[in-house]
Design a protein around this motif. Structure first.
Motif, PDB file in Angstrom:
ATOM      1  N   ALA A  96      -4.017 -23.337   4.787  1.00 17.67           N
ATOM      2  CA  ALA A  96      -4.951 -22.774   5.773  1.00 17.67           C
ATOM      3  C   ALA A  96      -5.790 -23.834   6.468  1.00 17.67           C
ATOM      4  O   ALA A  96      -6.087 -23.713   7.668  1.00 17.67           O
ATOM      5  CB  ALA A  96      -5.866 -21.750   5.083  1.00 17.67           C
ATOM      6  N   TYR A  97      -6.163 -24.905   5.758  1.00 18.45           N
ATOM      7  CA  TYR A  97      -7.110 -25.870   6.324  1.00 18.45           C
ATOM      8  C   TYR A  97      -6.561 -27.294   6.410  1.00 18.45           C
ATOM      9  O   TYR A  97      -7.304 -28.222   6.723  1.00 18.45           O
ATOM     10  CB  TYR A  97      -8.405 -25.854   5.501  1.00 18.45           C
ATOM     11  N   GLY A  98      -5.287 -27.458   6.116  1.00 14.61           N
ATOM     12  CA  GLY A  98      -4.691 -28.777   6.254  1.00 14.61           C
ATOM     13  C   GLY A  98      -4.849 -29.612   4.994  1.00 14.61           C
ATOM     14  O   GLY A  98      -5.617 -29.266   4.089  1.00 14.61           O
ATOM     15  N   PRO A  99      -4.126 -30.738   4.917  1.00 14.96           N
ATOM     16  CA  PRO A  99      -4.113 -31.541   3.687  1.00 14.96           C
ATOM     17  C   PRO A  99      -5.454 -32.152   3.309  1.00 14.96           C
ATOM     18  O   PRO A  99      -5.750 -32.299   2.119  1.00 14.96           O
ATOM     19  CB  PRO A  99      -3.074 -32.626   3.982  1.00 14.96           C
ATOM     20  N   TRP A 100      -6.291 -32.531   4.301  1.00 13.89           N
ATOM     21  CA  TRP A 100      -7.556 -33.192   3.993  1.00 13.89           C
ATOM     22  C   TRP A 100      -8.645 -32.189   3.622  1.00 13.89           C
ATOM     23  O   TRP A 100      -9.152 -32.188   2.512  1.00 13.89           O
ATOM     24  CB  TRP A 100      -8.006 -34.065   5.164  1.00 13.89           C
ATOM     25  N   TRP A 101      -9.007 -31.314   4.605  1.00 12.06           N
ATOM     26  CA  TRP A 101     -10.067 -30.346   4.365  1.00 12.06           C
ATOM     27  C   TRP A 101      -9.638 -29.307   3.331  1.00 12.06           C
ATOM     28  O   TRP A 101     -10.440 -28.847   2.522  1.00 12.06           O
ATOM     29  CB  TRP A 101     -10.483 -29.663   5.663  1.00 12.06           C
ATOM     30  N   GLY A 102      -8.341 -28.952   3.356  1.00 12.40           N
ATOM     31  CA  GLY A 102      -7.835 -27.989   2.371  1.00 12.40           C
ATOM     32  C   GLY A 102      -7.913 -28.528   0.958  1.00 12.40           C
ATOM     33  O   GLY A 102      -8.259 -27.808   0.021  1.00 12.40           O
ATOM     34  N   SER A 190      -7.378 -33.451  -9.465  1.00  8.07           N
ATOM     35  CA  SER A 190      -7.236 -34.201  -8.210  1.00  8.07           C
ATOM     36  C   SER A 190      -5.804 -34.676  -7.953  1.00  8.07           C
ATOM     37  O   SER A 190      -5.276 -34.485  -6.851  1.00  8.07           O
ATOM     38  CB  SER A 190      -8.206 -35.387  -8.182  1.00  8.07           C
ATOM     39  N   PRO A 191      -5.126 -35.302  -8.943  1.00  9.27           N
ATOM     40  CA  PRO A 191      -3.734 -35.692  -8.692  1.00  9.27           C
ATOM     41  C   PRO A 191      -2.839 -34.495  -8.382  1.00  9.27           C
ATOM     42  O   PRO A 191      -1.919 -34.593  -7.566  1.00  9.27           O
ATOM     43  CB  PRO A 191      -3.307 -36.354 -10.007  1.00  9.27           C
ATOM     44  N   LEU A 192      -3.111 -33.357  -9.035  1.00 11.95           N
ATOM     45  CA  LEU A 192      -2.324 -32.149  -8.778  1.00 11.95           C
ATOM     46  C   LEU A 192      -2.534 -31.669  -7.350  1.00 11.95           C
ATOM     47  O   LEU A 192      -1.583 -31.284  -6.653  1.00 11.95           O
ATOM     48  CB  LEU A 192      -2.720 -31.057  -9.777  1.00 11.95           C
ATOM     49  N   ILE A 193      -3.790 -31.696  -6.888  1.00  4.72           N
ATOM     50  CA  ILE A 193      -4.086 -31.288  -5.508  1.00  4.72           C
ATOM     51  C   ILE A 193      -3.404 -32.223  -4.518  1.00  4.72           C
ATOM     52  O   ILE A 193      -2.832 -31.782  -3.511  1.00  4.72           O
ATOM     53  CB  ILE A 193      -5.613 -31.262  -5.278  1.00  4.72           C
ATOM     54  N   ILE A 194      -3.449 -33.525  -4.795  1.00  3.14           N
ATOM     55  CA  ILE A 194      -2.802 -34.504  -3.904  1.00  3.14           C
ATOM     56  C   ILE A 194      -1.294 -34.253  -3.849  1.00  3.14           C
ATOM     57  O   ILE A 194      -0.684 -34.281  -2.767  1.00  3.14           O
ATOM     58  CB  ILE A 194      -3.092 -35.944  -4.390  1.00  3.14           C
ATOM     59  N   LEU A 195      -0.701 -33.981  -4.996  1.00  9.73           N
ATOM     60  CA  LEU A 195       0.731 -33.692  -5.046  1.00  9.73           C
ATOM     61  C   LEU A 195       1.066 -32.454  -4.216  1.00  9.73           C
ATOM     62  O   LEU A 195       2.042 -32.449  -3.447  1.00  9.73           O
ATOM     63  CB  LEU A 195       1.166 -33.481  -6.495  1.00  9.73           C
ATOM     64  N   ILE A 196       0.259 -31.411  -4.345  1.00 15.57           N
ATOM     65  CA  ILE A 196       0.482 -30.183  -3.585  1.00 15.57           C
ATOM     66  C   ILE A 196       0.321 -30.446  -2.095  1.00 15.57           C
ATOM     67  O   ILE A 196       1.099 -29.946  -1.269  1.00 15.57           O
ATOM     68  CB  ILE A 196      -0.486 -29.080  -4.056  1.00 15.57           C
ATOM     69  N   ALA A 197      -0.679 -31.256  -1.719  1.00 14.33           N
ATOM     70  CA  ALA A 197      -0.902 -31.581  -0.304  1.00 14.33           C
ATOM     71  C   ALA A 197       0.297 -32.332   0.277  1.00 14.33           C
ATOM     72  O   ALA A 197       0.691 -32.104   1.429  1.00 14.33           O
ATOM     73  CB  ALA A 197      -2.171 -32.409  -0.148  1.00 14.33           C
ATOM     74  N   LEU A 198       0.896 -33.213  -0.512  1.00 12.18           N
ATOM     75  CA  LEU A 198       2.033 -34.005  -0.040  1.00 12.18           C
ATOM     76  C   LEU A 198       3.278 -33.156   0.169  1.00 12.18           C
ATOM     77  O   LEU A 198       4.062 -33.397   1.093  1.00 12.18           O
ATOM     78  CB  LEU A 198       2.343 -35.125  -1.038  1.00 12.18           C
ATOM     79  N   SER A 202       6.968 -27.972   2.236  1.00 17.64           N
ATOM     80  CA  SER A 202       8.252 -27.473   1.722  1.00 17.64           C
ATOM     81  C   SER A 202       8.026 -26.841   0.358  1.00 17.64           C
ATOM     82  O   SER A 202       7.788 -27.539  -0.624  1.00 17.64           O
ATOM     83  CB  SER A 202       9.273 -28.612   1.609  1.00 17.64           C
ATOM     84  N   MET A 203       8.082 -25.515   0.299  1.00 16.08           N
ATOM     85  CA  MET A 203       7.824 -24.805  -0.949  1.00 16.08           C
ATOM     86  C   MET A 203       8.831 -25.176  -2.037  1.00 16.08           C
ATOM     87  O   MET A 203       8.482 -25.293  -3.211  1.00 16.08           O
ATOM     88  CB  MET A 203       7.856 -23.287  -0.704  1.00 16.08           C
TER      89      MET A 203
END
Length: 231
Positions: A96-102, A190-198, A202-203
């Protein structure tokens, strides 16, 4: 005949359970007897579990400036109801808010929900938590935290295959220092969030990535447990 101190303590310990039961009963009745509430809950469930990027964005954007608050409140609510996985809500925030803000929003939501769970465990106590997650689970996590402290919380937050919620309640019960608890939570999630953002575009890649990271982290921790016990 006067009540004994134990009886008085027992009565006090039942108060949170009674209040919780009343709240849950009211929510269930609201779902079945208030059409607007039922429609809203069903819509949220369908969207959050749809894995449809466009539908998720439209649903969140429909709340306008309240969107981030809705995600944070949903994260707190799921801590108690265990309806939508933490990972799914992180994905929603990032889509919804993109990799940074999300990612920032997801981190704030997780830390908020974890803090609420910690406070509930610390001040409402073992009886309340046992009713939610079960006495056996609570005892296992208690032993886990007492044995491995910071790293127990870190691993559970980092691993998407493990429940993120019970650790918050039990962290409060054992009165783990809040600074250590919230730092371990942030360091693990935090690493999990970064991984999800990357991989959020692609689900399929995201699912396989989360599974591999979770399995490898469990294997590494299993090796550490074996080494620690045989040392």
């Amino acid at each position: 005949m006067t009540d004994s101190p134990n009886s008085s303590a027992n009565n006090k310990s039942q108060v949170p359970l009674i209040i919780s039961a009343i709240i849950i009963a009211l929510l269930i009745q609201g779902y079945f007897f208030i059409p607007e509430m039922r429609q809203g809950v069903n819509e949220a469930w369908n969207v959050l579990t749809s894995e449809d990027d466009k539908k998720i964005k439209q649903w969140v954007n429909g709340f306008g400036w309240l969107g981030p608050i809705v995600i944070i409140v949903t994260m707190v609510v799921q801590t108690f109801l265990l309806v939508v996985p933490t990972v799914a809500l992180i994905v929603v925030a990032i889509l919804a808010y993109g990799p940074w803000w999300g990612s920032l929003l997801a981190l704030v939501a997780v830390l908020t929900a974890s803090s609420v769970g910690y406070v509930v465990g610390k001040y409402l106590g073992r009886i309340f938590v046992d009713k939610m997650i079960g006495e056996k689970t609570e005892k296992k996590i208690t032993a886990f935290i007492k044995d491995y402290g910071f790293w127990s919380v870190f691993l559970v937050r980092f691993n998407s295959l493990l429940s993120n919620d019970a650790i918050s309640f039990v962290g409060g019960i054992v009165k783990m220092k809040f600074g250590k608890f919230i730092t371990a939570t942030a360091a693990g999630i935090s690493p999990l969030i970064i991984l999800i953002a990357l991989f959020s575009q692609s689900m399929e890649d995201l699912k396989s990535g989360l599974i591999w990271v979770s399995v490898l982290s469990l294997a590494a921790f299993g090796f550490y447990l074996w080494w620690d016990k045989t040392r």
